[in-house]
Scaffold this active site. Structure first.
Site, PDB file in Angstrom:
ATOM      1  N   ASP A  32      35.625  51.376 -81.127  1.00 31.66           N
ATOM      2  CA  ASP A  32      34.869  51.894 -81.207  1.00 31.66           C
ATOM      3  C   ASP A  32      34.288  53.408 -81.915  1.00 31.66           C
ATOM      4  O   ASP A  32      34.927  53.646 -80.743  1.00 31.66           O
ATOM      5  CB  ASP A  32      33.836  50.786 -80.709  1.00 31.66           C
ATOM      6  CG  ASP A  32      34.577  49.595 -80.767  1.00 31.66           C
ATOM      7  OD1 ASP A  32      33.430  48.672 -80.772  1.00 31.66           O
ATOM      8  OD2 ASP A  32      35.218  49.220 -79.843  1.00 31.66           O
ATOM      9  N   ASP A  58      40.711  49.057 -81.849  1.00 35.33           N
ATOM     10  CA  ASP A  58      39.296  48.452 -81.124  1.00 35.33           C
ATOM     11  C   ASP A  58      39.071  50.195 -81.078  1.00 35.33           C
ATOM     12  O   ASP A  58      38.624  49.714 -80.320  1.00 35.33           O
ATOM     13  CB  ASP A  58      39.844  47.376 -80.565  1.00 35.33           C
ATOM     14  CG  ASP A  58      38.392  46.621 -80.093  1.00 35.33           C
ATOM     15  OD1 ASP A  58      37.533  47.273 -80.705  1.00 35.33           O
ATOM     16  OD2 ASP A  58      38.998  46.210 -78.701  1.00 35.33           O
ATOM     17  N   ARG A 111      22.212  47.065 -71.028  1.00 32.69           N
ATOM     18  CA  ARG A 111      22.075  48.393 -70.130  1.00 32.69           C
ATOM     19  C   ARG A 111      20.754  48.949 -70.414  1.00 32.69           C
ATOM     20  O   ARG A 111      20.718  50.551 -70.414  1.00 32.69           O
ATOM     21  CB  ARG A 111      22.823  49.563 -71.857  1.00 32.69           C
ATOM     22  CG  ARG A 111      24.210  48.589 -71.372  1.00 32.69           C
ATOM     23  CD  ARG A 111      25.246  49.448 -72.564  1.00 32.69           C
ATOM     24  NE  ARG A 111      26.896  48.018 -72.419  1.00 32.69           N
ATOM     25  CZ  ARG A 111      27.604  47.713 -72.912  1.00 32.69           C
ATOM     26  NH1 ARG A 111      26.301  46.902 -74.138  1.00 32.69           N
ATOM     27  NH2 ARG A 111      27.985  46.991 -72.525  1.00 32.69           N
ATOM     28  N   ARG A 113      36.370  56.927 -78.374  1.00 31.97           N
ATOM     29  CA  ARG A 113      37.519  56.271 -77.359  1.00 31.97           C
ATOM     30  C   ARG A 113      38.835  56.652 -78.182  1.00 31.97           C
ATOM     31  O   ARG A 113      39.609  56.399 -77.347  1.00 31.97           O
ATOM     32  CB  ARG A 113      37.077  54.403 -77.768  1.00 31.97           C
ATOM     33  CG  ARG A 113      37.577  53.861 -77.706  1.00 31.97           C
ATOM     34  CD  ARG A 113      36.511  52.295 -77.400  1.00 31.97           C
ATOM     35  NE  ARG A 113      37.527  50.841 -77.341  1.00 31.97           N
ATOM     36  CZ  ARG A 113      36.836  49.957 -77.282  1.00 31.97           C
ATOM     37  NH1 ARG A 113      35.664  50.080 -77.340  1.00 31.97           N
ATOM     38  NH2 ARG A 113      37.678  48.737 -77.182  1.00 31.97           N
ATOM     39  N   TRP A 127      27.057  49.070 -80.459  1.00 33.11           N
ATOM     40  CA  TRP A 127      26.257  48.425 -79.132  1.00 33.11           C
ATOM     41  C   TRP A 127      26.143  49.423 -77.841  1.00 33.11           C
ATOM     42  O   TRP A 127      25.927  48.454 -76.845  1.00 33.11           O
ATOM     43  CB  TRP A 127      27.197  46.988 -78.917  1.00 33.11           C
ATOM     44  CG  TRP A 127      28.373  47.713 -78.322  1.00 33.11           C
ATOM     45  CD1 TRP A 127      29.579  48.054 -79.372  1.00 33.11           C
ATOM     46  CD2 TRP A 127      29.327  48.190 -77.850  1.00 33.11           C
ATOM     47  NE1 TRP A 127      30.594  48.529 -79.072  1.00 33.11           N
ATOM     48  CE2 TRP A 127      30.980  48.245 -78.205  1.00 33.11           C
ATOM     49  CE3 TRP A 127      29.316  48.111 -75.837  1.00 33.11           C
ATOM     50  CZ2 TRP A 127      31.835  49.198 -77.437  1.00 33.11           C
ATOM     51  CZ3 TRP A 127      30.058  49.169 -75.525  1.00 33.11           C
ATOM     52  CH2 TRP A 127      31.718  49.685 -75.672  1.00 33.11           C
ATOM     53  N   THR A 152      23.572  43.980 -76.364  1.00 30.68           N
ATOM     54  CA  THR A 152      23.205  44.087 -75.015  1.00 30.68           C
ATOM     55  C   THR A 152      22.879  45.861 -74.584  1.00 30.68           C
ATOM     56  O   THR A 152      23.139  46.302 -73.330  1.00 30.68           O
ATOM     57  CB  THR A 152      25.262  44.473 -74.953  1.00 30.68           C
ATOM     58  OG1 THR A 152      26.112  45.213 -75.452  1.00 30.68           O
ATOM     59  CG2 THR A 152      25.359  43.080 -75.128  1.00 30.68           C
ATOM     60  N   ASN A 191      34.522  48.602 -83.745  1.00 33.15           N
ATOM     61  CA  ASN A 191      35.520  48.030 -84.873  1.00 33.15           C
ATOM     62  C   ASN A 191      35.179  47.408 -86.190  1.00 33.15           C
ATOM     63  O   ASN A 191      34.181  46.807 -86.112  1.00 33.15           O
ATOM     64  CB  ASN A 191      35.894  48.453 -83.830  1.00 33.15           C
ATOM     65  CG  ASN A 191      35.841  46.379 -83.779  1.00 33.15           C
ATOM     66  OD1 ASN A 191      35.054  46.819 -82.542  1.00 33.15           O
ATOM     67  ND2 ASN A 191      36.374  45.396 -84.219  1.00 33.15           N
ATOM     68  N   GLU A 209      34.125  40.715 -83.069  1.00 41.72           N
ATOM     69  CA  GLU A 209      34.899  39.705 -82.299  1.00 41.72           C
ATOM     70  C   GLU A 209      34.706  38.583 -82.896  1.00 41.72           C
ATOM     71  O   GLU A 209      35.451  38.142 -82.649  1.00 41.72           O
ATOM     72  CB  GLU A 209      35.084  39.944 -80.094  1.00 41.72           C
ATOM     73  CG  GLU A 209      35.632  40.969 -80.524  1.00 41.72           C
ATOM     74  CD  GLU A 209      35.443  42.818 -80.474  1.00 41.72           C
ATOM     75  OE1 GLU A 209      33.765  43.208 -80.185  1.00 41.72           O
ATOM     76  OE2 GLU A 209      35.761  43.783 -80.746  1.00 41.72           O
ATOM     77  N   GLY A 246      29.187  41.748 -81.178  1.00 41.09           N
ATOM     78  CA  GLY A 246      29.549  40.938 -82.194  1.00 41.09           C
ATOM     79  C   GLY A 246      30.951  41.068 -83.275  1.00 41.09           C
ATOM     80  O   GLY A 246      31.258  40.262 -83.868  1.00 41.09           O
TER      81      GLY A 246
END
Lengths: 527, 259
Positions: A297, A295, A124, A322, A234, A168, A252, A186, A184
């Site tokens: 975040d 999820d 990004r 979110r 992130w 990222t 999350n 997940e 990370g």
């Protein structure tokens, strides 16, 4: 830095370094775009006004740069001293000549085998300080490049990609530090926010977004679940120089969909954390979604604005979360001032007196599937938001709808997917979304432009009364920021995902955006 | 790449590779983790438990198909040409593709019972009384308003095809929704979507002619989540005719169809 600019008479541009003072006053430098969010408050507002609601219909592409092999570009470009610096996916980066769009240098590093990420090897953007540019590579590395030629000056390992870590986000420069977030969650990782010395790449401090047993907040985890607790960081945070606080949203908890293995609130996941900029010590936190299982975040842009709420002036932090709520927090202490849904929400009946959401039972994922709203991607995902001091409005894209959430069981294996299930669309539902403008001091929606499918692009506002954004169909669009009326559009040929920027070059205002694997610069031609 | 002067050995190696077994077959976590991967990458088409949706029912389609682990790995990696099944070499590394194969083996049950209908009679219906060819193509013959059915038997489960014939709007293949445009003079044009975004629409009408519209220049335009296929086949066809038609459709794209 020296650059010969194209014109009838070659012009020698003598560049000044990007100093900490220049970063602190970046809003007063409309010719440049010096950091991810334009200023430390992440406004993404340009004070330039050559383009306005009256002449925007004449906006025309000036050049298109094709960055082969770098799609999708999610970066917000930086612009200063006659050059544009941007990053693509798979560890590519470029410096472009603002006059022609030609690449003056290219940086590339192969992504090592075995790096995993939820969503591709995206990147990004850069941060800048002195003669250096800072970027993360996908394999959880931070690199400093010489802005003159793209040569690496130092490189440091943020963490082990074999354990599931990746990077990222665009870094944030604060004083002589490079602040970096991690991805990370997940993959059973434990998240953090890091600070590195801009001169050497040496790590100065690390704030773990998931506390260990015995640390404050450690009692919100059970057994050893904290070791795999997620809480990625992130998306780039923001910074208040007066309070000397860094604000960063956290992601999350892990595993995403099954909370059975991690009873408790799971601090500091799905939270906003305020850290002392010099030490990384936690000053306050607010958890938007305790014990998240959807999820959701809370990594979305933390935007710093001074508002008047209920007749009282407050230093606020606003965020389109979110979980479907737009928030205004007191950024001096983390107290909730405003929490109002901007889309359909079924997981909570509202906030209690302390600002904690009251959970609606039966909304958690199940083996059979549970319909809950918003969907997995949330009401608003990561795409950059914008605050315009001209209109006083806060702009972002929304995804409006619900999904069926499933959970499953799975043993943790180091470095492997540890999401414990996923979602399906609700039958007969179609993707719906909108671009909206809200009054951040009340949470009221002022206008809504309904879109075909969900929005994909970041937001930019300008002093010309304009809002720029792009969509997944490839349209780059200029709206009247006050009314939401589309005034101009251009089919750019690829999905627009990142944040547009505005700058001036040789006295003319430009707006630039990435579409697919291209970067396009627009200006209004002389009559 | 291995280089050897021994043709016999090379042939043996190639044959072994073609019948390669899952290198993770003794990994106790492979199927478990593979289920997580499946749910993220595969369930959108094959259903959350692999029981089929737009994609085939994998609990039934694999067993007895004669496909080796290597065959399954190749399909997961490279996709299935002629169907909507994409390859996953990009998003999934080799180990995760093998874990997906492990999970597929763990859910594979019995091969589905042969369909009751007669495919030859179904072929006659398709090209005759049912009129399917007016809108669908098989091997370059027929219309273009509906999806190409040349390999539909390998891409869809029989139960999905039955639902599609009887209730065409139950689940629409992406790109085949209806678009309805009303022009400023009141003229209404309906067709199959070719493009639909925030500002424009492109459609193909029943004569297979293309139209492109600017939202600002029409009275209204709308993408409707419905199929333009008639929903009257439950009445038009008898139960046995329907079985015959489904037997024919299910044979399309399957290697045994020619037997």
């Amino acid at each position: 830095m020296k650059l010969l600019a194209l014109s009838a008479i070659p012009i020698l541009l003598i560049a000044a370094d990007v100093t900490t003072q220049r970063l602190a006053t970046s809003q007063d430098d409309p010719a440049s775009w010096l950091m991810y969010g334009k200023n430390y408050g992440a406004w993404r507002f340009s004070s330039l006004k050559q383009m306005d609601t009256g002449n925007i219909a004449r906006l025309t592409p000036q050049w298109i740069f094709q960055a082969a092999g770098a799609a999708p570009i999610e970066a917000t470009p930086l612009v200063f001293d006659g050059l544009m610096f941007f990053t693509g996916s798979a560890n590519h980066a470029y410096a472009l000549d603002l006059a022609t769009g030609k690449a003056l240098w290219h940086y590339g590093r192969p992504v090592p085998k075995g790096v995993q990420g939820c969503c591709g090897s995206v990147n990004r953007g850069f941060a800048a300080l002195g003669g250096k540019l800072f970027k993360v590579n996908f394999e959880a590395k931070l690199v400093a490049l010489d802005s003159k030629n793209g040569e690496p000056l130092w490189e440091t390992t943020v963490d082990d990609f074999n354990a599931g870590f990746s990077t990222t986000a665009a870094p944030l420069v604060v004083k002589n530090q490079v602040i970096v977030g991690i991805a990370g969650a997940e993959f059973g990782t434990r998240g953090f926010i890091d600070s590195y010395d801009a001169d050497t790449g040496k790590r100065l401090w690390r704030f773990h977004t998931v506390p260990a047993p015995g640390e404050p907040g450690g009692d919100t985890w059970t057994n050893d679940a904290w070791k795999r607790g997620g809480g990625s960081t992130w998306i780039t945070g923001s910074y208040d120089p007066e309070l000397n606080l860094i604000y960063w949203g956290t992601g999350n908890p892990g595993p995403d969909m099954n909370g059975d293995v991690r009873p408790g609130d799971n601090l500091y996941t799905c939270s906003m954390v305020a850290l002392d900029a010099d030490t990384g010590q936690l000053k306050w936190h607010y958890q938007f979604t305790p014990h998240d299982v959807h999820d959701w975040d809370a990594t979305e842009d933390p935007v710093l604005v001074d508002l008047t709420i209920g007749g009282k002036k407050v230093k606020a932090l606003i965020q389109a979360n979110r979980n479907g709520f737009a928030y205004a927090l007191d950024r001096t202490n983390g107290k909730v001032l405003i929490a109002k849904p901007y889309t359909k929400v079924t997981w909570t009946s509202g906030m209690d007196k302390t600002g904690r959401p009251v959970i609606v039972p039966g909304q958690e994922p199940s083996e059979q599937g549970t319909v809950s709203c918003p969907g997995l991607g949330g009401g608003h995902n990561w795409q950059p938001t914008s605050y315009s001091p001209l209109t006083g409005l806060f702009y972002f894209g929304t995804t409006d709808g619900c999904q069926i959430y499933y959970k499953t069981g799975q043993q943790y294996v180091k470095g492997l997917w540890y999401q414990l299930s996923t979602t399906e669309p609700v039958p007969k539902s179609t993707g719906a979304g909108s671009v909206i403008a809200i009054d951040p001091s009340t949470g009221e929606t002022k206008w809504r432009f309904e879109t075909v499918g969900t929005p994909s692009g970041g937001m930019l506002t300008t002093a010309g009364g304009l809002l720029f954004t792009g969509d997944r169909h490839g349209f780059f669009i200029a709206f009247d920021a006050r009314t939401g009326k589309p005034l101009w559009k251009f089919q750019a040929g690829g999905p627009i995902v990142g944040g547009p920027v505005s700058y001036s070059f040789q006295g003319k205002q430009y707006v630039a955006v990435a579409a697919g694997s291209s970067v396009i610069a627009f200006a209004i031609p002389a009559k | 790449m291995m280089h050897t002067g021994c043709t016999v050995l090379l042939g043996f190696l190639l044959a072994s590779a073609a019948n390669a077994e899952n290198p993770l077959q003794n990994d106790p976590h492979a199927a478990d983790v593979g289920r997580g991967v499946f749910r993220i990458y595969c369930s959108p088409c094959h259903g959350i438990r692999g029981q089929g949706a737009r994609g085939p029912d994998l609990t039934q389609a694999i067993s007895g198909s004669g496909k080796s682990d290597d065959d399954l790995f190749r399909i997961v990696s490279e996709g299935s040409p002629g169907t909507e099944m994409p390859g996953f070499t990009g998003p999934l590394d080799e180990e995760n593709r093998w874990r997906t194969v492990s999970y597929l083996r763990s859910i594979a049950g019995q091969r589905p019972a042969p369909l009751a209908g007669n495919p030859a009679a179904g072929r006659d219906l398709y090209w005759g009384k049912a009129g399917c060819a007016a809108c669908h193509r098989i091997n370059s013959k027929g219309g273009r308003q509906g999806p190409d059915l040349s390999r539909i038997g390998s891409a869809r489960s029989a139960s999905y095809l039955r639902e599609s014939v009887l209730t065409p709007s139950a689940d629409i293949t992406p790109g085949y929704n209806a678009i309805v445009v009303v022009q400023k003079d009141g003229k209404k044009i309906t067709g199959v979507e070719r493009g639909y975004d925030n500002f424009t629409a492109q459609l193909m009408d029943s004569k297979e002619e293309f139209h492109s519209f600017d939202k600002a220049a029409v009275a209204s335009m709308k993408l409707e989540s419905r199929s333009l296929m008639p929903d009257t086949y439950g009445k038009l066809l008898s139960a046995s005719e329907l079985d015959n038609l489904l037997a024919y459709l299910s044979s399309l794209g399957r290697p045994e169809a020619g037997k």
